[in-house]
Design a protein around this motif. Structure first.
Motif, PDB file in Angstrom:
ATOM      1  N   MET A   1     -23.896  -0.522  -7.351  1.00 19.72           N
ATOM      2  CA  MET A   1     -24.008   0.806  -7.966  1.00 19.72           C
ATOM      3  C   MET A   1     -24.747   1.755  -7.023  1.00 19.72           C
ATOM      4  N   ASN A   2     -24.136   2.860  -6.724  1.00 14.67           N
ATOM      5  CA  ASN A   2     -24.720   3.788  -5.773  1.00 14.67           C
ATOM      6  C   ASN A   2     -25.600   4.781  -6.506  1.00 14.67           C
ATOM      7  N   GLU A   3     -26.903   4.669  -6.355  1.00 14.73           N
ATOM      8  CA  GLU A   3     -27.787   5.611  -7.034  1.00 14.73           C
ATOM      9  C   GLU A   3     -28.401   6.594  -6.079  1.00 14.73           C
ATOM     10  N   GLY A   4     -27.989   6.513  -4.758  1.00 16.12           N
ATOM     11  CA  GLY A   4     -28.581   7.430  -3.793  1.00 16.12           C
ATOM     12  C   GLY A   4     -27.891   8.767  -3.752  1.00 16.12           C
ATOM     13  N   THR A   5     -26.719   8.889  -4.351  1.00 11.87           N
ATOM     14  CA  THR A   5     -25.949  10.128  -4.308  1.00 11.87           C
ATOM     15  C   THR A   5     -26.418  11.067  -5.410  1.00 11.87           C
ATOM     16  N   THR A   6     -26.529  12.343  -5.037  1.00 12.90           N
ATOM     17  CA  THR A   6     -26.909  13.357  -6.022  1.00 12.90           C
ATOM     18  C   THR A   6     -25.666  14.103  -6.462  1.00 12.90           C
ATOM     19  N   ILE A   7     -25.531  14.279  -7.770  1.00 11.18           N
ATOM     20  CA  ILE A   7     -24.394  15.031  -8.303  1.00 11.18           C
ATOM     21  C   ILE A   7     -24.882  16.442  -8.621  1.00 11.18           C
ATOM     22  N   VAL A   8     -24.210  17.417  -8.029  1.00  9.98           N
ATOM     23  CA  VAL A   8     -24.549  18.815  -8.306  1.00  9.98           C
ATOM     24  C   VAL A   8     -23.664  19.279  -9.466  1.00  9.98           C
ATOM     25  N   LYS A   9     -24.303  19.657 -10.570  1.00 11.34           N
ATOM     26  CA  LYS A   9     -23.549  20.036 -11.758  1.00 11.34           C
ATOM     27  C   LYS A   9     -23.108  21.501 -11.681  1.00 11.34           C
ATOM     28  N   ARG A  10     -22.281  21.894 -12.658  1.00 13.32           N
ATOM     29  CA  ARG A  10     -21.762  23.264 -12.646  1.00 13.32           C
ATOM     30  C   ARG A  10     -22.839  24.300 -12.926  1.00 13.32           C
ATOM     31  N   LEU A  11     -23.835  23.929 -13.724  1.00 12.51           N
ATOM     32  CA  LEU A  11     -24.897  24.899 -14.009  1.00 12.51           C
ATOM     33  C   LEU A  11     -25.673  25.178 -12.724  1.00 12.51           C
ATOM     34  N   PRO A  12     -25.915  26.443 -12.404  1.00 17.75           N
ATOM     35  CA  PRO A  12     -26.579  26.762 -11.136  1.00 17.75           C
ATOM     36  C   PRO A  12     -27.962  26.132 -11.049  1.00 17.75           C
ATOM     37  N   GLY A  13     -28.238  25.473  -9.920  1.00 15.76           N
ATOM     38  CA  GLY A  13     -29.560  24.908  -9.676  1.00 15.76           C
ATOM     39  C   GLY A  13     -29.815  23.590 -10.362  1.00 15.76           C
TER      40      GLY A  13
END
Lengths: 93, 234
Positions: A1-13
């Protein structure tokens, strides 16, 4: 399981760490919404998540739209209708 | 009291046509589809039917109340030019539908502003029971009122000053037709048709639908507006 990746969501910031369970649940729900049997839906969701892991490993940060696009590319192999719903879920309205 | 002559029939047809055009507006049926894909699991046919009926009742009730309201407004003493006004508004609404009803994306995204759509998404995804599905029916009709109110006003102006037979028949025709798409979509999903197939159908035909419905609304609006001067038994 890759937990090092950050997901940027649609809400700004707003961003959050990648959570495989969340992706698994969303693909599972898409499969169920097109009347896939429960066991099949679980298996398809696991296969898609496993297929995404090598791609995610290379990316420190990606958008949620990227995850959705890539997941639907893998999902279409197993269930085209579920992939269509998954890909266009936010664009039905 | 219950006479139904040629003029009455003609009026009911005109009102029913307004109802049919109202039925072609897709926010309620698209919301139902979204709701069913969000809440349905395997073998939840009965849940799909319950939610569909609840939402259809919400749509029917709101449409009925709005139609009554506009009919009352059109029968006020100063509303002498109600046909001309409503016809003109239907024409403008038809132009908007023809040019801007669907967004230029790959799916069948509607004209509603994105912030409002995101809010609707959140509401729809939290629906799981009959009262909230009923509320969704009311919400979708009110959200699309910007486009549908000319049609309601036109039908209301046709219903004003008419006898009981015409009012009852016209009212039922309009509300029944306006609610039909929600019922058809919901029953289709409950009977086994995949929501993906329905969504693809919406998406593939959106340009044709947009042009055809917009044109139909413009023609209808021009006809209703001309009734003010020609007065063809209305």
């Amino acid at each position: 399981m890759n937990e090092g990746t950050t997901i940027v969501k649609r809400l700004p910031g707003y961003s959050e760490p990648y959570n495989e369970q969340k992706l698994l649940a969303s693909i599972y729900a898409s499969c169920l919404s097109v009347r896939t049997p429960i066991g099949s839906a679980e298996m398809i969701a696991q296969k898609v998540c496993r297929a995404l892991t090598p791609w995610l490993a290379k990316k420190p940060e990606i958008t949620s739209a990227d995850v959705r696009r890539k997941a639907s590319e893998h999902l279409v192999v197993y269930h085209p209708e579920a992939a269509y719903i998954y890909k266009n879920h936010r664009m039905m309205l | 009291m219950f006479a139904f002559n040629d003029t009455n029939t003609y009026l009911v047809y005109l009102i029913a046509l307004a109802g049919l055009l109202h039925a072609c507006l897709q926010l309620p049926s698209a919301s139902l589809l979204h709701m069913l894909t969000s809440t349905m699991g395997r073998n939840d046919y009965y849940k799909a039917v319950r939610l569909t009926v609840a939402m259809a009742l919400g749509v029917a009730l709101t449409t009925g109340v709005l139609l009554m309201l506009f009919s009352l407004l059109a029968s006020l003493p100063y509303a002498l030019y109600s046909h001309l006004l409503s016809g003109s508004l239907v024409v403008f609404s038809g132009l908007f539908v023809m040019l801007r009803y669907f967004r230029n994306d790959r799916a069948a995204g509607l004209w509603v502003p994105r912030t409002r759509i995101r809010w609707l998404h959140k509401k729809i995804e939290s629906i799981g029971n009959v009262p909230s599905a009923f509320g969704l029916g009311i919400l979708t009709i009110l959200t699309e009122l910007v486009i549908s109110f000319p049609l309601l006003l036109a039908a209301g102006s046709l219903l004003a000053y008419q006898g009981t037979t015409v009012v009852a028949t016209g009212f039922l025709a309009y509300v029944g037709l306006a609610t039909l798409p929600v019922l058809v979509f919901g029953i289709s999903v409950a009977c086994g048709i995949s929501p993906a197939r329905l969504q693809r159908w919406r998406s593939d035909g959106k340009h044709f639908w947009q042009f055809f419905i917009g044109l139909a609304m413009i023609c209808y609006g021009l006809y209703i507006a001309s009734e003010q001067f020609i007065g063809n038994g209305v």
